[in-house]
Design a protein around this motif. Structure first.
Motif, PDB file in Angstrom:
ATOM      1  N   UNK A 194       0.842  -1.213   0.000  1.00  0.00           N
ATOM      2  CA  UNK A 194       0.000   0.000   0.000  1.00  0.00           C
ATOM      3  C   UNK A 194       0.872   1.256   0.000  1.00  0.00           C
ATOM      4  N   UNK A 195       2.022   1.162   0.709  1.00  0.00           N
ATOM      5  CA  UNK A 195       2.904   2.309   0.800  1.00  0.00           C
ATOM      6  C   UNK A 195       3.402   2.739  -0.575  1.00  0.00           C
ATOM      7  N   UNK A 196       3.667   1.746  -1.451  1.00  0.00           N
ATOM      8  CA  UNK A 196       4.136   2.063  -2.802  1.00  0.00           C
ATOM      9  C   UNK A 196       3.077   2.832  -3.590  1.00  0.00           C
ATOM     10  N   UNK A 197       1.823   2.463  -3.394  1.00  0.00           N
ATOM     11  CA  UNK A 197       0.719   3.144  -4.087  1.00  0.00           C
ATOM     12  C   UNK A 197       0.639   4.598  -3.625  1.00  0.00           C
ATOM     13  N   UNK A 198       0.773   4.806  -2.329  1.00  0.00           N
ATOM     14  CA  UNK A 198       0.683   6.173  -1.796  1.00  0.00           C
ATOM     15  C   UNK A 198       1.860   7.025  -2.241  1.00  0.00           C
ATOM     16  N   UNK A 199       3.042   6.404  -2.351  1.00  0.00           N
ATOM     17  CA  UNK A 199       4.201   7.135  -2.871  1.00  0.00           C
ATOM     18  C   UNK A 199       3.985   7.515  -4.337  1.00  0.00           C
ATOM     19  N   UNK A 200       3.369   6.613  -5.083  1.00  0.00           N
ATOM     20  CA  UNK A 200       3.060   6.904  -6.487  1.00  0.00           C
ATOM     21  C   UNK A 200       2.056   8.047  -6.589  1.00  0.00           C
ATOM     22  N   UNK A 201       1.115   8.103  -5.656  1.00  0.00           N
ATOM     23  CA  UNK A 201       0.131   9.190  -5.634  1.00  0.00           C
ATOM     24  C   UNK A 201       0.803  10.530  -5.341  1.00  0.00           C
ATOM     25  N   UNK A 202       1.766  10.530  -4.420  1.00  0.00           N
ATOM     26  CA  UNK A 202       2.514  11.755  -4.115  1.00  0.00           C
ATOM     27  C   UNK A 202       3.189  12.262  -5.378  1.00  0.00           C
ATOM     28  N   UNK A 203       3.831  11.340  -6.098  1.00  0.00           N
ATOM     29  CA  UNK A 203       4.547  11.698  -7.331  1.00  0.00           C
ATOM     30  C   UNK A 203       3.581  12.168  -8.412  1.00  0.00           C
ATOM     31  N   UNK A 204       2.454  11.468  -8.574  1.00  0.00           N
ATOM     32  CA  UNK A 204       1.476  11.817  -9.609  1.00  0.00           C
ATOM     33  C   UNK A 204       0.904  13.211  -9.387  1.00  0.00           C
ATOM     34  N   UNK A 205       0.473  13.491  -8.155  1.00  0.00           N
ATOM     35  CA  UNK A 205      -0.098  14.809  -7.853  1.00  0.00           C
ATOM     36  C   UNK A 205       0.942  15.915  -8.072  1.00  0.00           C
ATOM     37  N   UNK A 206       2.191  15.632  -7.693  1.00  0.00           N
ATOM     38  CA  UNK A 206       3.255  16.630  -7.852  1.00  0.00           C
ATOM     39  C   UNK A 206       3.472  16.960  -9.315  1.00  0.00           C
ATOM     40  N   UNK A 207       3.487  15.938 -10.155  1.00  0.00           N
ATOM     41  CA  UNK A 207       3.715  16.154 -11.586  1.00  0.00           C
ATOM     42  C   UNK A 207       2.545  16.882 -12.244  1.00  0.00           C
ATOM     43  N   UNK A 208       1.381  16.822 -11.599  1.00  0.00           N
ATOM     44  CA  UNK A 208       0.215  17.561 -12.108  1.00  0.00           C
ATOM     45  C   UNK A 208       0.131  18.962 -11.499  1.00  0.00           C
ATOM     46  N   UNK A 209       1.096  19.306 -10.645  1.00  0.00           N
ATOM     47  CA  UNK A 209       1.096  20.626 -10.017  1.00  0.00           C
ATOM     48  C   UNK A 209       0.204  20.730  -8.805  1.00  0.00           C
ATOM     49  N   UNK A 210      -0.343  19.595  -8.347  1.00  0.00           N
ATOM     50  CA  UNK A 210      -1.247  19.614  -7.184  1.00  0.00           C
ATOM     51  C   UNK A 210      -0.464  19.254  -5.925  1.00  0.00           C
ATOM     52  N   UNK A 211       0.446  20.117  -5.514  1.00  0.00           N
ATOM     53  CA  UNK A 211       1.333  19.802  -4.396  1.00  0.00           C
ATOM     54  C   UNK A 211       0.574  19.674  -3.084  1.00  0.00           C
ATOM     55  N   UNK A 212      -0.566  20.393  -2.973  1.00  0.00           N
ATOM     56  CA  UNK A 212      -1.368  20.262  -1.754  1.00  0.00           C
ATOM     57  C   UNK A 212      -1.873  18.830  -1.596  1.00  0.00           C
ATOM     58  N   UNK A 213      -2.237  18.193  -2.715  1.00  0.00           N
ATOM     59  CA  UNK A 213      -2.699  16.804  -2.683  1.00  0.00           C
ATOM     60  C   UNK A 213      -1.560  15.866  -2.293  1.00  0.00           C
ATOM     61  N   UNK A 214      -0.348  16.173  -2.810  1.00  0.00           N
ATOM     62  CA  UNK A 214       0.821  15.359  -2.443  1.00  0.00           C
ATOM     63  C   UNK A 214       1.054  15.421  -0.943  1.00  0.00           C
TER      64      UNK A 214
END
Length: 217
Positions: free
Chosen positions: A1-21
């Motif tokens: 599960x931790x890997x999925x959440x890390x991927x979400x941090x990266x995905x949101x960051x690349x979309x410019x949604x740093x608050x979501x990260x």
């Protein structure tokens, strides 16, 4: 599960949604070095240099030991924020505090930081101090890895070593190494459009180019 959440941090960051990260990161119950590294990269990617360095301090205070990849994120944060003193401090702490031998990527971040700050002589000194086995990686670089070739060429170019730049590019051509084209995507009215550097296959490319030319004018 931790890997999925890390991927979400990266995905949101690349979309410019740093608050979501940040929301995903602070919601983690079991953080590890990789999750701290992910949020540091996310913040540096979005120009949040001060916050990235603040979280790096919190990472240390929380008892997590950074690795060589963490320091790429930290040095990138310094690079984007043009924080020269911070960059020097963290680069030197790699060996003196954490016993981590800097790699070509770390040298590249520091050199780029110095160049952005206009400290070209200092950047050249660092480039000349790169250990020979790192400076002359050309014979050992994996044939298909374009990222290392590109990084090495950029380091040489940043300090005006143009003959070495040509040498790297000749090797890339000789080995058939191609740099992956840059890719951007945008969602409009529910449809996702993807653009690759040099790709003209989009059915409305003529109109897109016309709009771009109008904007440039």
């Amino acid at each position: 599960m931790l890997y999925v959440e890390q991927a979400l941090i990266d995905m949101h960051a690349k979309c410019g949604c740093i608050e979501k990260s940040l929301e995903v990161f602070y919601g983690l119950h079991d953080k590890d070095t990789a999750s701290w590294t992910s949020i540091i990269f996310a913040l540096s990617l979005n120009g949040k240099s001060s916050l990235a360095l603040k979280l790096f301090s919190e990472m240390n205070e929380s008892g997590f030991r950074p690795d060589d990849i963490t320091f790429i994120g930290v040095l990138n944060a310094c690079r984007h924020g043009r924080l020269v003193e911070e960059g020097w401090k963290h680069f030197e702490s790699m060996k003196s505090v954490y016993e981590i031998e800097p790699k070509i990527e770390h040298y590249g971040c520091l050199i780029d930081l110095l160049c952005r700050a206009g400290l070209l002589k200092e950047a050249e000194k660092i480039a000349n101090k790169i250990p020979r086995e790192k400076d002359e990686m050309l014979s050992e670089i994996e044939g298909g890895d374009s990222s290392i070739h590109t990084l090495l060429a950029n380091i040489y170019a940043s300090v005006g070593r143009w003959e070495d730049v040509k040498k790297v590019r000749r090797k890339m051509r000789g080995d058939g190494v191609r740099k992956e084209p840059g890719c951007s995507s945008i969602e409009v009215n529910g449809n996702v459009y993807e653009f690759l550097a040099g790709d003209v296959s989009h059915p409305e490319m003529n109109d897109i180019c016309f709009c771009l030319k109008t904007l440039f004018k």
